[in-house]
Design a protein around this motif. Structure first.
Motif, PDB file in Angstrom:
ATOM      1  N   ILE A 169       0.670  -1.011   0.023  1.00 60.79           N
ATOM      2  CA  ILE A 169       0.035  -0.039   0.055  1.00 60.79           C
ATOM      3  C   ILE A 169       0.684   1.198  -0.049  1.00 60.79           C
ATOM      4  CG2 ILE A 169      -1.619   1.344   1.423  1.00 60.79           C
ATOM      5  CD1 ILE A 169      -2.962  -1.401   1.993  1.00 60.79           C
ATOM      6  N   TYR A 170       2.121   1.140   0.837  1.00 61.27           N
ATOM      7  CA  TYR A 170       3.049   2.284   0.703  1.00 61.27           C
ATOM      8  C   TYR A 170       3.401   2.551  -0.564  1.00 61.27           C
ATOM      9  CZ  TYR A 170       7.458   4.368   0.711  1.00 61.27           C
ATOM     10  OH  TYR A 170       8.705   5.247   0.282  1.00 61.27           O
ATOM     11  N   LEU A 171       4.004   1.593  -1.379  1.00 60.61           N
ATOM     12  CA  LEU A 171       4.190   1.701  -2.784  1.00 60.61           C
ATOM     13  C   LEU A 171       3.502   2.168  -3.647  1.00 60.61           C
ATOM     14  CD1 LEU A 171       6.493  -1.546  -2.915  1.00 60.61           C
ATOM     15  CD2 LEU A 171       7.236   0.755  -2.683  1.00 60.61           C
ATOM     16  N   ALA A 172       1.818   1.772  -3.526  1.00 60.66           N
ATOM     17  CA  ALA A 172       0.768   2.086  -4.498  1.00 60.66           C
ATOM     18  C   ALA A 172       0.656   3.545  -4.030  1.00 60.66           C
ATOM     19  CB  ALA A 172      -0.121   1.101  -4.057  1.00 60.66           C
ATOM     20  N   VAL A 173       0.573   4.078  -2.864  1.00 62.45           N
ATOM     21  CA  VAL A 173       0.262   5.411  -2.573  1.00 62.45           C
ATOM     22  C   VAL A 173       1.507   6.248  -3.023  1.00 62.45           C
ATOM     23  CG1 VAL A 173      -0.150   7.131  -0.476  1.00 62.45           C
ATOM     24  CG2 VAL A 173      -1.121   4.974  -0.477  1.00 62.45           C
ATOM     25  N   THR A 174       2.731   5.957  -2.996  1.00 63.06           N
ATOM     26  CA  THR A 174       3.629   6.790  -3.512  1.00 63.06           C
ATOM     27  C   THR A 174       3.612   6.907  -4.986  1.00 63.06           C
ATOM     28  OG1 THR A 174       5.243   4.905  -3.599  1.00 63.06           O
ATOM     29  CG2 THR A 174       5.329   6.542  -1.683  1.00 63.06           C
ATOM     30  N   ALA A 175       3.296   5.799  -5.674  1.00 61.00           N
ATOM     31  CA  ALA A 175       3.229   5.670  -7.009  1.00 61.00           C
ATOM     32  C   ALA A 175       1.994   6.620  -7.442  1.00 61.00           C
ATOM     33  CB  ALA A 175       3.036   4.424  -7.695  1.00 61.00           C
ATOM     34  N   PHE A 176       0.915   6.812  -6.722  1.00 59.95           N
ATOM     35  CA  PHE A 176      -0.247   7.281  -7.248  1.00 59.95           C
ATOM     36  C   PHE A 176      -0.096   8.865  -7.048  1.00 59.95           C
ATOM     37  CE2 PHE A 176      -4.555   9.094  -6.707  1.00 59.95           C
ATOM     38  CZ  PHE A 176      -5.003   8.709  -7.931  1.00 59.95           C
ATOM     39  N   MET A 177       0.980   9.170  -6.012  1.00 55.97           N
ATOM     40  CA  MET A 177       1.301  10.476  -5.821  1.00 55.97           C
ATOM     41  C   MET A 177       2.355  11.127  -6.770  1.00 55.97           C
ATOM     42  SD  MET A 177       1.625  10.476  -1.650  1.00 55.97           S
ATOM     43  CE  MET A 177       2.364  11.956  -1.588  1.00 55.97           C
ATOM     44  N   GLY A 178       2.804  10.351  -7.710  1.00 54.27           N
ATOM     45  CA  GLY A 178       3.558  10.632  -8.753  1.00 54.27           C
ATOM     46  C   GLY A 178       5.241  10.660  -8.286  1.00 54.27           C
ATOM     47  N   ARG A 179       5.312   9.767  -7.317  1.00 51.16           N
ATOM     48  CA  ARG A 179       6.711   9.891  -6.825  1.00 51.16           C
ATOM     49  C   ARG A 179       7.444   8.440  -7.196  1.00 51.16           C
ATOM     50  NH1 ARG A 179       5.595  12.166  -0.624  1.00 51.16           N
ATOM     51  NH2 ARG A 179       4.996  14.121  -1.326  1.00 51.16           N
ATOM     52  N   TYR A 180       8.743   8.320  -7.130  1.00 55.30           N
ATOM     53  CA  TYR A 180       9.361   7.269  -7.114  1.00 55.30           C
ATOM     54  C   TYR A 180       9.684   6.928  -6.016  1.00 55.30           C
ATOM     55  CZ  TYR A 180      10.318   8.380 -12.226  1.00 55.30           C
ATOM     56  OH  TYR A 180      10.595   8.667 -13.550  1.00 55.30           O
ATOM     57  N   SER A 181       9.145   5.557  -5.573  1.00 53.91           N
ATOM     58  CA  SER A 181       9.360   4.943  -4.287  1.00 53.91           C
ATOM     59  C   SER A 181      10.817   4.335  -4.242  1.00 53.91           C
ATOM     60  CB  SER A 181       8.499   3.990  -3.974  1.00 53.91           C
ATOM     61  OG  SER A 181       8.065   3.145  -5.117  1.00 53.91           O
ATOM     62  N   TYR A 182      11.313   4.269  -2.997  1.00 53.15           N
ATOM     63  CA  TYR A 182      12.709   3.784  -2.894  1.00 53.15           C
ATOM     64  C   TYR A 182      12.565   2.385  -2.220  1.00 53.15           C
ATOM     65  CZ  TYR A 182      17.625   3.016  -1.976  1.00 53.15           C
ATOM     66  OH  TYR A 182      18.966   2.496  -1.878  1.00 53.15           O
ATOM     67  N   VAL A 183      12.904   1.258  -2.681  1.00 57.21           N
ATOM     68  CA  VAL A 183      13.177   0.156  -1.807  1.00 57.21           C
ATOM     69  C   VAL A 183      14.605  -0.171  -1.898  1.00 57.21           C
ATOM     70  CG1 VAL A 183      12.514  -2.405  -1.551  1.00 57.21           C
ATOM     71  CG2 VAL A 183      10.751  -0.652  -2.408  1.00 57.21           C
ATOM     72  N   PRO A 184      15.263  -0.339  -0.628  1.00 55.66           N
ATOM     73  CA  PRO A 184      16.753  -0.671  -0.792  1.00 55.66           C
ATOM     74  C   PRO A 184      17.098  -1.667  -1.451  1.00 55.66           C
ATOM     75  CG  PRO A 184      15.991  -0.053   1.445  1.00 55.66           C
ATOM     76  CD  PRO A 184      14.806  -0.128   0.717  1.00 55.66           C
ATOM     77  N   TRP A 185      18.142  -1.890  -2.390  1.00 57.48           N
ATOM     78  CA  TRP A 185      18.718  -2.713  -3.166  1.00 57.48           C
ATOM     79  C   TRP A 185      17.693  -2.844  -4.431  1.00 57.48           C
ATOM     80  CZ3 TRP A 185      17.503  -8.110  -4.369  1.00 57.48           C
ATOM     81  CH2 TRP A 185      18.518  -8.710  -5.041  1.00 57.48           C
ATOM     82  N   ILE A 186      16.763  -3.259  -4.417  1.00 56.34           N
ATOM     83  CA  ILE A 186      15.454  -3.277  -5.396  1.00 56.34           C
ATOM     84  C   ILE A 186      15.617  -2.091  -6.197  1.00 56.34           C
ATOM     85  CG2 ILE A 186      13.414  -3.720  -6.039  1.00 56.34           C
ATOM     86  CD1 ILE A 186      12.973  -5.705  -3.855  1.00 56.34           C
ATOM     87  N   SER A 187      15.428  -0.983  -5.756  1.00 55.77           N
ATOM     88  CA  SER A 187      15.248   0.139  -6.655  1.00 55.77           C
ATOM     89  C   SER A 187      16.680   0.480  -7.223  1.00 55.77           C
ATOM     90  CB  SER A 187      14.832   1.515  -5.747  1.00 55.77           C
ATOM     91  OG  SER A 187      13.744   1.176  -5.024  1.00 55.77           O
ATOM     92  N   ASP A 188      17.714   0.290  -6.660  1.00 52.42           N
ATOM     93  CA  ASP A 188      19.113   0.456  -7.266  1.00 52.42           C
ATOM     94  C   ASP A 188      19.126  -0.320  -8.596  1.00 52.42           C
ATOM     95  OD1 ASP A 188      19.568   2.183  -5.044  1.00 52.42           O
ATOM     96  OD2 ASP A 188      20.520   0.710  -3.995  1.00 52.42           O
ATOM     97  N   ILE A 189      18.822  -1.709  -8.314  1.00 49.94           N
ATOM     98  CA  ILE A 189      18.763  -2.497  -9.528  1.00 49.94           C
ATOM     99  C   ILE A 189      17.921  -2.036 -10.594  1.00 49.94           C
ATOM    100  CG2 ILE A 189      18.128  -4.722 -10.471  1.00 49.94           C
ATOM    101  CD1 ILE A 189      18.977  -5.960  -7.559  1.00 49.94           C
ATOM    102  N   ILE A 190      16.660  -1.649 -10.376  1.00 41.60           N
ATOM    103  CA  ILE A 190      15.905  -0.968 -11.524  1.00 41.60           C
ATOM    104  C   ILE A 190      16.324   0.078 -11.887  1.00 41.60           C
ATOM    105  CG2 ILE A 190      13.269  -0.322 -11.538  1.00 41.60           C
ATOM    106  CD1 ILE A 190      13.327  -3.107 -11.176  1.00 41.60           C
TER     107      ILE A 190
END
Length: 134
Positions: A107-128
């Motif tokens: 839900i945190y990831l979905a809300v940040t995406a709906f707000m138009g932001r890039y959510s950061y998840v350590p290690w995973i976001s770096d790979i993406i």
């Protein structure tokens, strides 16, 4: 300055997290047939949601294998059974502790995406980031 994503991109990015990557995967297939190109915002969130879904599957399989292996050992099998029971018993609205943590995370990831932001998840976001060229 980055351009703001369109509302449809925000909705697809959010739904991609809430459906464990399926909405994003369908959007990728539609884009493949129509010849459309994904914007970096949508590409980032779709690939991150698919990667997180695959990571959940791999981690749960690995934990299942370890749990099955530990259940063979005579003394440790009771401890393993107790830990498994405590982590999987219904706590909040019929969901276990592990399910609650996963749903809050998604839900945190979905809300940040709906707000138009890039959510950061350590290690995973770096790979993406490295693979999408954001």
């Amino acid at each position: 300055m980055r351009e703001q994503p369109y509302l449809i991109e925000k909705i697809v990015a959010s739904l991609s997290y809430l459906t464990m990557g399926m909405a994003g995967f369908i959007w990728l297939i539609i884009g493949l047939f129509t010849g459309g190109r994904l914007k970096p915002f949508l590409q980032y969130h779709i690939f991150q949601s698919i990667f997180i879904s695959l990571a959940f599957v791999v981690i749960s399989m690995f934990i299942g294998w370890i749990s099955n292996f530990l259940s063979i050992i005579p003394i440790i099998n009771k401890i393993t059974a107790q830990i498994t029971f405590l982590l999987n018993m219904p706590l909040i609205f019929g969901y276990s502790f592990i399910q609650s943590v996963i749903y809050v995370f998604l839900i945190y990831l979905a809300v940040t995406a709906f707000m138009g932001r890039y959510s950061y998840v350590p290690w995973i976001s770096d790979i993406i980031d490295q693979n999408t060229g954001r």
